[in-house]
Scaffold this motif. Structure first.
Motif, PDB file in Angstrom:
ATOM      1  N   LEU A 278      -2.591   7.868  -0.409  1.00  0.00           N
ATOM      2  CA  LEU A 278      -1.372   8.529  -0.889  1.00  0.00           C
ATOM      3  C   LEU A 278      -1.344   8.654  -2.412  1.00  0.00           C
ATOM      4  O   LEU A 278      -0.440   9.270  -2.955  1.00  0.00           O
ATOM      5  CB  LEU A 278      -0.131   7.756  -0.415  1.00  0.00           C
ATOM      6  CG  LEU A 278       0.048   7.668   1.110  1.00  0.00           C
ATOM      7  CD1 LEU A 278       1.312   6.891   1.447  1.00  0.00           C
ATOM      8  CD2 LEU A 278       0.092   9.050   1.729  1.00  0.00           C
ATOM      9  N   LEU A 279      -2.333   8.074  -3.094  1.00  0.00           N
ATOM     10  CA  LEU A 279      -2.391   8.157  -4.549  1.00  0.00           C
ATOM     11  C   LEU A 279      -3.170   9.408  -4.945  1.00  0.00           C
ATOM     12  O   LEU A 279      -4.365   9.526  -4.679  1.00  0.00           O
ATOM     13  CB  LEU A 279      -3.074   6.916  -5.128  1.00  0.00           C
ATOM     14  CG  LEU A 279      -3.229   6.887  -6.653  1.00  0.00           C
ATOM     15  CD1 LEU A 279      -1.857   6.916  -7.332  1.00  0.00           C
ATOM     16  CD2 LEU A 279      -4.009   5.662  -7.088  1.00  0.00           C
ATOM     17  N   ALA A 280      -2.477  10.340  -5.588  1.00  0.00           N
ATOM     18  CA  ALA A 280      -3.118  11.567  -6.054  1.00  0.00           C
ATOM     19  C   ALA A 280      -3.631  11.353  -7.481  1.00  0.00           C
ATOM     20  O   ALA A 280      -2.985  10.682  -8.282  1.00  0.00           O
ATOM     21  CB  ALA A 280      -2.128  12.727  -6.019  1.00  0.00           C
TER      22      ALA A 280
ATOM     23  N   ARG B 178      -9.542   6.335  -3.527  1.00  0.00           N
ATOM     24  CA  ARG B 178      -8.797   7.189  -2.609  1.00  0.00           C
ATOM     25  C   ARG B 178      -8.957   6.733  -1.161  1.00  0.00           C
ATOM     26  O   ARG B 178      -8.041   6.870  -0.355  1.00  0.00           O
ATOM     27  CB  ARG B 178      -9.290   8.633  -2.757  1.00  0.00           C
ATOM     28  CG  ARG B 178      -8.789   9.326  -4.005  1.00  0.00           C
ATOM     29  CD  ARG B 178      -7.453   9.972  -3.774  1.00  0.00           C
ATOM     30  NE  ARG B 178      -7.561  10.957  -2.692  1.00  0.00           N
ATOM     31  CZ  ARG B 178      -6.524  11.382  -1.982  1.00  0.00           C
ATOM     32  NH1 ARG B 178      -5.322  10.894  -2.203  1.00  0.00           N
ATOM     33  NH2 ARG B 178      -6.689  12.296  -1.037  1.00  0.00           N
TER      34      ARG B 178
ATOM     35  N   ARG C 108       0.828  -1.200   0.000  1.00  0.00           N
ATOM     36  CA  ARG C 108       0.000   0.000   0.000  1.00  0.00           C
ATOM     37  C   ARG C 108       0.865   1.254   0.000  1.00  0.00           C
ATOM     38  O   ARG C 108       0.554   2.243  -0.662  1.00  0.00           O
ATOM     39  CB  ARG C 108      -0.923  -0.020   1.208  1.00  0.00           C
ATOM     40  CG  ARG C 108      -1.791   1.217   1.331  1.00  0.00           C
ATOM     41  CD  ARG C 108      -2.849   1.058   2.409  1.00  0.00           C
ATOM     42  NE  ARG C 108      -3.795   0.020   2.078  1.00  0.00           N
ATOM     43  CZ  ARG C 108      -4.859  -0.268   2.823  1.00  0.00           C
ATOM     44  NH1 ARG C 108      -5.081   0.397   3.935  1.00  0.00           N
ATOM     45  NH2 ARG C 108      -5.686  -1.220   2.460  1.00  0.00           N
ATOM     46  N   GLU C 109       1.966   1.226   0.714  1.00  0.00           N
ATOM     47  CA  GLU C 109       2.839   2.386   0.767  1.00  0.00           C
ATOM     48  C   GLU C 109       3.449   2.699  -0.598  1.00  0.00           C
ATOM     49  O   GLU C 109       3.783   3.830  -0.896  1.00  0.00           O
ATOM     50  CB  GLU C 109       3.959   2.150   1.794  1.00  0.00           C
ATOM     51  CG  GLU C 109       3.492   2.193   3.230  1.00  0.00           C
ATOM     52  CD  GLU C 109       2.924   3.552   3.616  1.00  0.00           C
ATOM     53  OE1 GLU C 109       3.513   4.567   3.227  1.00  0.00           O
ATOM     54  OE2 GLU C 109       1.880   3.589   4.282  1.00  0.00           O
ATOM     55  N   GLU C 110       3.601   1.669  -1.457  1.00  0.00           N
ATOM     56  CA  GLU C 110       4.166   1.895  -2.777  1.00  0.00           C
ATOM     57  C   GLU C 110       3.221   2.673  -3.680  1.00  0.00           C
ATOM     58  O   GLU C 110       3.635   3.282  -4.648  1.00  0.00           O
ATOM     59  CB  GLU C 110       4.490   0.541  -3.437  1.00  0.00           C
ATOM     60  CG  GLU C 110       5.642  -0.198  -2.788  1.00  0.00           C
ATOM     61  CD  GLU C 110       5.841  -1.574  -3.396  1.00  0.00           C
ATOM     62  OE1 GLU C 110       5.083  -1.913  -4.320  1.00  0.00           O
ATOM     63  OE2 GLU C 110       6.744  -2.282  -2.949  1.00  0.00           O
TER      64      GLU C 110
ATOM     65  N   ARG D 163       1.695   5.579  -4.332  1.00  0.00           N
ATOM     66  CA  ARG D 163       1.774   6.994  -3.992  1.00  0.00           C
ATOM     67  C   ARG D 163       2.181   7.761  -5.235  1.00  0.00           C
ATOM     68  O   ARG D 163       2.576   7.179  -6.239  1.00  0.00           O
ATOM     69  CB  ARG D 163       2.774   7.233  -2.856  1.00  0.00           C
ATOM     70  CG  ARG D 163       4.197   6.850  -3.198  1.00  0.00           C
ATOM     71  CD  ARG D 163       5.171   7.306  -2.127  1.00  0.00           C
ATOM     72  NE  ARG D 163       4.969   6.623  -0.873  1.00  0.00           N
ATOM     73  CZ  ARG D 163       4.899   7.242   0.297  1.00  0.00           C
ATOM     74  NH1 ARG D 163       5.012   8.555   0.357  1.00  0.00           N
ATOM     75  NH2 ARG D 163       4.723   6.549   1.400  1.00  0.00           N
ATOM     76  N   GLY D 164       2.050   9.075  -5.180  1.00  0.00           N
ATOM     77  CA  GLY D 164       2.374   9.898  -6.337  1.00  0.00           C
ATOM     78  C   GLY D 164       1.111  10.281  -7.094  1.00  0.00           C
ATOM     79  O   GLY D 164      -0.005  10.070  -6.627  1.00  0.00           O
ATOM     80  N   THR D 165       1.281  10.858  -8.280  1.00  0.00           N
ATOM     81  CA  THR D 165       0.155  11.374  -9.061  1.00  0.00           C
ATOM     82  C   THR D 165      -0.077  10.534 -10.307  1.00  0.00           C
ATOM     83  O   THR D 165       0.864  10.194 -11.015  1.00  0.00           O
ATOM     84  CB  THR D 165       0.402  12.833  -9.468  1.00  0.00           C
ATOM     85  OG1 THR D 165       0.576  13.635  -8.297  1.00  0.00           O
ATOM     86  CG2 THR D 165      -0.766  13.376 -10.278  1.00  0.00           C
TER      87      THR D 165
ATOM     88  N   ASN E 135       1.027   2.129  -9.615  1.00  0.00           N
ATOM     89  CA  ASN E 135      -0.116   3.043  -9.595  1.00  0.00           C
ATOM     90  C   ASN E 135      -1.093   2.739 -10.727  1.00  0.00           C
ATOM     91  O   ASN E 135      -2.308   2.675 -10.524  1.00  0.00           O
ATOM     92  CB  ASN E 135       0.359   4.493  -9.716  1.00  0.00           C
ATOM     93  CG  ASN E 135       1.091   4.976  -8.480  1.00  0.00           C
ATOM     94  OD1 ASN E 135       1.147   4.283  -7.474  1.00  0.00           O
ATOM     95  ND2 ASN E 135       1.673   6.154  -8.561  1.00  0.00           N
TER      96      ASN E 135
ATOM     97  N   TYR F 264      -6.412   3.962  -1.049  1.00  0.00           N
ATOM     98  CA  TYR F 264      -5.025   4.377  -1.295  1.00  0.00           C
ATOM     99  C   TYR F 264      -4.925   5.896  -1.138  1.00  0.00           C
ATOM    100  O   TYR F 264      -4.877   6.633  -2.128  1.00  0.00           O
ATOM    101  CB  TYR F 264      -4.574   3.957  -2.699  1.00  0.00           C
ATOM    102  CG  TYR F 264      -4.594   2.464  -2.925  1.00  0.00           C
ATOM    103  CD1 TYR F 264      -3.560   1.649  -2.447  1.00  0.00           C
ATOM    104  CD2 TYR F 264      -5.642   1.854  -3.602  1.00  0.00           C
ATOM    105  CE1 TYR F 264      -3.573   0.278  -2.637  1.00  0.00           C
ATOM    106  CE2 TYR F 264      -5.662   0.475  -3.803  1.00  0.00           C
ATOM    107  CZ  TYR F 264      -4.627  -0.301  -3.316  1.00  0.00           C
ATOM    108  OH  TYR F 264      -4.653  -1.657  -3.509  1.00  0.00           O
TER     109      TYR F 264
END
Length: 315
Positions: free
Chosen positions: A123-125, A118, A90-92, A94-96, A284, A121
């Motif tokens: 941290l996923l923008a 969201r 889950r930590e992986e 991340r980002g946009t 992502n 996740y």
């Protein structure tokens, strides 16, 4: 043993075994000693084994208790490892991620899907572009474009994520005035049509299918627009016959505001995720596409189940 022991009972047992004290285990787990005694009793009944020798001042593991302790420690260690792995995964994420889609489908399905994604996740923008114009995913730096039917360039990877059909429909007032078409060819001259030129959909021709038969007609388009919702409003006003995705007009069909015409004819317009790099290179992108496929399988109001199908993905 009638059933597998509860995980909570295993945790309580291991804590008691390590501390060799019901009261100390209760203090560590922030529960009452009575709760500890109850869980141990339930575990012993469930396993059909006595786990502790009890005396007034101390407890001691039985031989069976020692065996169960080793297995329990291994099981809890595996569960902890599994949780750590899931957390790391889950930590992986991340980002946009930059997404594009048509206005109608994006508002109806992609918007609520993103909100649910969201929540899972955080941290996923997401950078979402809703447009009814064609997009260049390379030059516009789009990670994935959600397409409904149309032509997809062979230079991109296209993964079908849901089945979809476009159907022909009209308002009752139009049909009362102009009658029902009997053959698709009547759409070329006898009837007025409403054309949509959004994204990669060609408004000049309608490719229709019926069983094993296919046909291309050039609709007599008195009105043309690049927005599907506007086209539907024109259709509801009795301006002509519209070719539109079933999910878009289903509420109006059910309420009687629109009526399906030439019901045996339809146009295949499946939903595709179009991207320029393999999902194996982007966690992502993989998470977004795979979760969207599952979401549409249960939410797309179309009467079809999504069947995974990859056009090209050899990268």
């Amino acid at each position: 043993m009638n059933k597998l022991p509860a995980l909570e009972d295993i945790r309580v047992f291991v804590t008691v075994a390590h501390l060799m004290s019901f009261s100390q285990a209760a203090a560590q787990l922030l529960v009452s000693p009575a709760y500890i005694s109850k869980r141990i009793k339930l575990l012993e009944e469930n396993l059909g084994q006595t786990l502790f020798f009890r005396s007034a001042r101390s407890i001691k593991l039985t031989h069976e208790g020692q065996i169960i302790l080793r297995s329990s420690e291994l099981m809890l260690a595996e569960l902890e490892h599994m949780q750590e792995t899931l957390n790391a995964c889950r930590e992986e994420i991340r980002g946009t991620l930059r997404i594009s889609c048509s206005t109608g489908f994006g508002s109806t399905y992609i918007n609520p899907f993103i909100l649910s994604l969201r929540a899972q996740y955080p941290l996923l923008a997401i950078d979402l572009t809703l447009t009814d114009k064609s997009v260049d995913i390379i030059n516009e730096n789009i990670d994935v474009d959600i397409c409904i039917g149309g032509t997809i360039s062979d230079q991109f990877i296209a993964r079908r994520i849901a089945a979809n059909q476009r159907i022909l429909c009209a308002a009752p007032r139009y049909l009362e005035k102009n009658g029902y078409p009997v053959y698709p060819q009547e759409l070329e001259q006898k009837h007025s049509c409403i054309a949509i030129k959004e994204r990669n959909q060609a408004p000049a021709v309608w490719k229709l299918a019926h069983n094993q038969e296919s046909m291309t007609v050039s609709p007599n388009s008195q009105l043309t627009v690049n927005n599907g919702e506007v086209a539907k409003q024109w259709c509801l006003s009795g301006e002509g016959i519209l070719l539109r995705s079933l999910w878009s007009v289903l509420p109006e069909l059910e309420s009687g505001q629109l009526v399906r015409v030439l019901p045996e004819w339809y146009q295949t317009a499946d939903v595709y995720a179009v991207y320029s790099r393999s999902i194996r290179t982007s966690a992502n992108l993989r998470v977004f596409i795979e979760n969207l496929e599952q979401y549409l399988a249960t939410h797309l109001q179309n009467g079809f189940m999504a069947t995974p199908s990859v056009k090209v993905d050899s990268n």
